[in-house]
Motif scaffolding. Structure first.
Motif, PDB file in Angstrom:
ATOM      1  N   SER A   1     -42.975 -83.611 -51.368  1.00 37.32           N
ATOM      2  CA  SER A   1     -43.268 -83.226 -52.747  1.00 37.32           C
ATOM      3  C   SER A   1     -43.485 -84.480 -53.563  1.00 37.32           C
ATOM      4  CB  SER A   1     -42.123 -82.414 -53.344  1.00 37.32           C
ATOM      5  OG  SER A   1     -42.032 -81.140 -52.752  1.00 37.32           O
ATOM      6  N   LEU A   2     -44.469 -84.436 -54.449  1.00 29.58           N
ATOM      7  CA  LEU A   2     -44.763 -85.561 -55.328  1.00 29.58           C
ATOM      8  C   LEU A   2     -44.298 -85.204 -56.735  1.00 29.58           C
ATOM      9  CD1 LEU A   2     -46.208 -88.365 -55.408  1.00 29.58           C
ATOM     10  CD2 LEU A   2     -48.234 -87.137 -56.199  1.00 29.58           C
ATOM     11  N   VAL A   3     -43.352 -85.970 -57.264  1.00 29.35           N
ATOM     12  CA  VAL A   3     -42.751 -85.699 -58.569  1.00 29.35           C
ATOM     13  C   VAL A   3     -43.259 -86.711 -59.590  1.00 29.35           C
ATOM     14  CG1 VAL A   3     -40.595 -85.451 -59.852  1.00 29.35           C
ATOM     15  CG2 VAL A   3     -40.689 -84.802 -57.430  1.00 29.35           C
ATOM     16  N   LEU A   4     -43.677 -86.213 -60.754  1.00 31.07           N
ATOM     17  CA  LEU A   4     -44.150 -87.075 -61.834  1.00 31.07           C
ATOM     18  C   LEU A   4     -42.944 -87.605 -62.605  1.00 31.07           C
ATOM     19  CD1 LEU A   4     -46.360 -88.309 -63.561  1.00 31.07           C
ATOM     20  CD2 LEU A   4     -46.603 -86.114 -64.746  1.00 31.07           C
ATOM     21  N   ASP A   5     -42.636 -88.881 -62.412  1.00 26.37           N
ATOM     22  CA  ASP A   5     -41.445 -89.479 -63.004  1.00 26.37           C
ATOM     23  C   ASP A   5     -41.678 -90.077 -64.387  1.00 26.37           C
ATOM     24  OD1 ASP A   5     -39.504 -88.908 -61.142  1.00 26.37           O
ATOM     25  OD2 ASP A   5     -39.836 -90.721 -59.977  1.00 26.37           O
ATOM     26  N   ASP A   6     -42.897 -90.530 -64.656  1.00 24.70           N
ATOM     27  CA  ASP A   6     -43.138 -91.187 -65.936  1.00 24.70           C
ATOM     28  C   ASP A   6     -44.639 -91.230 -66.224  1.00 24.70           C
ATOM     29  OD1 ASP A   6     -42.569 -92.471 -68.304  1.00 24.70           O
ATOM     30  OD2 ASP A   6     -41.426 -94.112 -67.387  1.00 24.70           O
ATOM     31  N   MET A   7     -44.979 -91.404 -67.506  1.00 27.51           N
ATOM     32  CA  MET A   7     -46.366 -91.515 -67.947  1.00 27.51           C
ATOM     33  C   MET A   7     -46.446 -92.536 -69.072  1.00 27.51           C
ATOM     34  SD  MET A   7     -47.535 -87.487 -68.223  1.00 27.51           S
ATOM     35  CE  MET A   7     -45.988 -86.872 -68.945  1.00 27.51           C
ATOM     36  N   THR A   8     -47.574 -93.207 -69.167  1.00 27.93           N
ATOM     37  CA  THR A   8     -47.790 -94.128 -70.275  1.00 27.93           C
ATOM     38  C   THR A   8     -49.284 -94.337 -70.469  1.00 27.93           C
ATOM     39  OG1 THR A   8     -47.094 -96.243 -71.246  1.00 27.93           O
ATOM     40  CG2 THR A   8     -47.801 -96.275 -68.944  1.00 27.93           C
ATOM     41  N   ILE A   9     -49.665 -94.797 -71.667  1.00 31.86           N
ATOM     42  CA  ILE A   9     -51.056 -95.134 -71.963  1.00 31.86           C
ATOM     43  C   ILE A   9     -51.078 -96.572 -72.478  1.00 31.86           C
ATOM     44  CG2 ILE A   9     -53.155 -94.547 -73.239  1.00 31.86           C
ATOM     45  CD1 ILE A   9     -52.024 -91.748 -73.659  1.00 31.86           C
ATOM     46  N   LYS A  10     -51.646 -97.462 -71.690  1.00 30.60           N
ATOM     47  CA  LYS A  10     -51.766 -98.867 -72.056  1.00 30.60           C
ATOM     48  C   LYS A  10     -53.157 -99.139 -72.620  1.00 30.60           C
ATOM     49  CE  LYS A  10     -47.733-100.397 -70.467  1.00 30.60           C
ATOM     50  NZ  LYS A  10     -46.737-101.117 -71.295  1.00 30.60           N
ATOM     51  N   GLU A  11     -53.307-100.268 -73.278  1.00 28.69           N
ATOM     52  CA  GLU A  11     -54.617-100.661 -73.786  1.00 28.69           C
ATOM     53  C   GLU A  11     -54.830-102.146 -73.540  1.00 28.69           C
ATOM     54  OE1 GLU A  11     -57.222-100.800 -77.942  1.00 28.69           O
ATOM     55  OE2 GLU A  11     -55.439 -99.518 -77.801  1.00 28.69           O
TER      56      GLU A  11
ATOM     57  N   ASP B   1     -46.120 -82.106 -67.537  1.00 33.08           N
ATOM     58  CA  ASP B   1     -45.441 -81.918 -66.260  1.00 33.08           C
ATOM     59  C   ASP B   1     -44.425 -83.004 -65.910  1.00 33.08           C
ATOM     60  OD1 ASP B   1     -47.085 -79.712 -66.025  1.00 33.08           O
ATOM     61  OD2 ASP B   1     -48.607 -80.777 -64.863  1.00 33.08           O
ATOM     62  N   LEU B   2     -43.898 -83.694 -66.884  1.00 33.64           N
ATOM     63  CA  LEU B   2     -42.901 -84.730 -66.623  1.00 33.64           C
ATOM     64  C   LEU B   2     -41.700 -84.146 -65.880  1.00 33.64           C
ATOM     65  CD1 LEU B   2     -42.148 -87.728 -67.179  1.00 33.64           C
ATOM     66  CD2 LEU B   2     -40.935 -86.909 -69.216  1.00 33.64           C
ATOM     67  N   GLY B   3     -41.306 -84.800 -64.774  1.00 34.88           N
ATOM     68  CA  GLY B   3     -40.157 -84.356 -63.999  1.00 34.88           C
ATOM     69  C   GLY B   3     -40.443 -83.203 -63.063  1.00 34.88           C
ATOM     70  N   MET B   4     -41.696 -82.787 -62.954  1.00 34.05           N
ATOM     71  CA  MET B   4     -42.057 -81.657 -62.105  1.00 34.05           C
ATOM     72  C   MET B   4     -42.859 -82.120 -60.883  1.00 34.05           C
ATOM     73  SD  MET B   4     -43.203 -78.928 -65.067  1.00 34.05           S
ATOM     74  CE  MET B   4     -43.353 -77.527 -63.932  1.00 34.05           C
ATOM     75  N   GLU B   5     -42.916 -81.261 -59.886  1.00 34.83           N
ATOM     76  CA  GLU B   5     -43.814 -81.499 -58.759  1.00 34.83           C
ATOM     77  C   GLU B   5     -45.243 -81.245 -59.226  1.00 34.83           C
ATOM     78  OE1 GLU B   5     -43.113 -79.253 -55.212  1.00 34.83           O
ATOM     79  OE2 GLU B   5     -40.946 -79.383 -55.417  1.00 34.83           O
ATOM     80  N   ILE B   6     -46.142 -82.161 -58.906  1.00 34.42           N
ATOM     81  CA  ILE B   6     -47.545 -81.906 -59.216  1.00 34.42           C
ATOM     82  C   ILE B   6     -48.375 -81.745 -57.942  1.00 34.42           C
ATOM     83  CG2 ILE B   6     -47.396 -83.093 -61.434  1.00 34.42           C
ATOM     84  CD1 ILE B   6     -48.919 -85.439 -60.129  1.00 34.42           C
TER      85      ILE B   6
ATOM     86  N   SER C   1     -49.925 -77.440 -52.038  1.00 35.51           N
ATOM     87  CA  SER C   1     -49.957 -76.873 -53.387  1.00 35.51           C
ATOM     88  C   SER C   1     -50.329 -77.978 -54.368  1.00 35.51           C
ATOM     89  CB  SER C   1     -48.594 -76.288 -53.761  1.00 35.51           C
ATOM     90  OG  SER C   1     -48.584 -75.903 -55.121  1.00 35.51           O
ATOM     91  N   PHE C   2     -51.210 -77.647 -55.310  1.00 30.63           N
ATOM     92  CA  PHE C   2     -51.617 -78.584 -56.350  1.00 30.63           C
ATOM     93  C   PHE C   2     -51.288 -78.030 -57.742  1.00 30.63           C
ATOM     94  CE2 PHE C   2     -54.255 -79.091 -52.622  1.00 30.63           C
ATOM     95  CZ  PHE C   2     -54.213 -80.458 -52.394  1.00 30.63           C
ATOM     96  N   THR C   3     -50.404 -77.058 -57.766  1.00 28.16           N
ATOM     97  CA  THR C   3     -49.975 -76.450 -59.022  1.00 28.16           C
ATOM     98  C   THR C   3     -48.623 -77.024 -59.430  1.00 28.16           C
ATOM     99  OG1 THR C   3     -51.098 -74.382 -58.449  1.00 28.16           O
ATOM    100  CG2 THR C   3     -49.449 -74.286 -60.195  1.00 28.16           C
TER     101      THR C   3
END
Length: 257
Positions: free
Chosen positions: A45-55, A97-102, A111-113
């Motif tokens: 399972s692949l879990v989304l642990d964090d997100m960010t937007i850099k510039e 989807d932070l903290g969820m399986e993607i 599964s891709f849901t």
């Protein structure tokens, strides 16, 4: 003639002045796909642990950080990945989807849901646990709130390779919540749990649980609120003008409750 030329050029000038959208970095292949290909046989399972937007140099870089839960024999291995650039469309798709399986693959089925971690392979699997009755509140007289499903909680067997993971999360899963998840998942929709009066969900970015367990993400998002607020604005620039890289097409678009 001069007036005609002015009328012809004016729309272009207005568009150019109003078009302040910044370019977004693109990748030829999503890191999640590369991870999937690197695990050809084992369940994971692949879990989304964090997100960010850099510039950088006026170009927006949308990034994800993942953890991989891979089942090797009778053991569950957790591998944390570093920051990876993803396409803006993929970032938009999973912003809740932070903290969820993607992404996952279990029993040969991919599964891709987006879904709460373990709902599709560990929770409800009698090989690893069982539904047990929880103590009822003696002061409650409402039969709906004391129904069988409302008071049945998932308990993982001590011999299951998933036990340590559930102990670490300290989250309880109830049967009625799991049944709702199955309904959404059968439609190919992400499940976030019930929406409360303050617009908070049980799972994902909009949940109070994630706000408690991942405070750095929310602090960072607030600091860069302008980038996040512009995330869902309709694009007026073709991505082909910036990069020849292809973006990952969305495979499902459920919203949950």
């Amino acid at each position: 003639m001069t007036k005609r030329m002015l009328l012809a050029v004016l729309p272009f000038l207005l568009f150019s002045c109003g078009n302040t959208e910044k370019k977004s970095k693109q990748v030829a292949q999503e890191p999640s796909e590369l991870i999937r290909k690197s695990i050809p046989t084992n369940d994971f399972s692949l879990v989304l642990d964090d997100m960010t937007i850099k510039e950088e140099n006026n170009v927006l870089d949308h990034r994800h950080k993942y953890s991989v839960l891979e089942l090797k024999g009778d053991s569950l291995h957790k591998i944390q990945k570093g920051w990876e650039s993803v396409n803006k469309t993929f970032f938009q798709k999973h912003q809740n989807d932070l903290g969820m399986e993607i992404m996952s693959r279990h029993n040969g089925k991919a599964s891709f849901t987006a879904q709460p971690v373990g709902f599709g392979w560990a929770i409800g699997n009698e090989k690893h646990g069982e539904w047990v009755e929880t103590p009822k509140d003696s002061t409650t007289t409402n039969t709906a709130s004391t129904s069988n499903n409302n008071n049945r909680r998932w308990r993982t067997h001590s011999t299951s390779p998933f036990l340590w993971y559930w102990l670490g999360t300290r989250r309880s899963t109830y049967r009625n919540d799991y049944n709702s998840y199955r309904t959404y998942n059968s439609r190919g929709q992400a499940y976030y749990g019930r929406n409360t009066s303050n617009n908070s969900y049980a799972y994902g970015t909009r949940s109070s649980y994630q706000k408690k367990t991942r405070p750095s993400f929310f602090s960072r998002r607030q600091k860069n609120s302008t980038r996040w607020n512009n995330l869902n604005k309709k694009s007026s620039r073709s991505s082909s003008r910036y990069s020849s890289g292809s973006s990952t097409r969305s495979r499902s678009g459920g919203t949950g409750k």
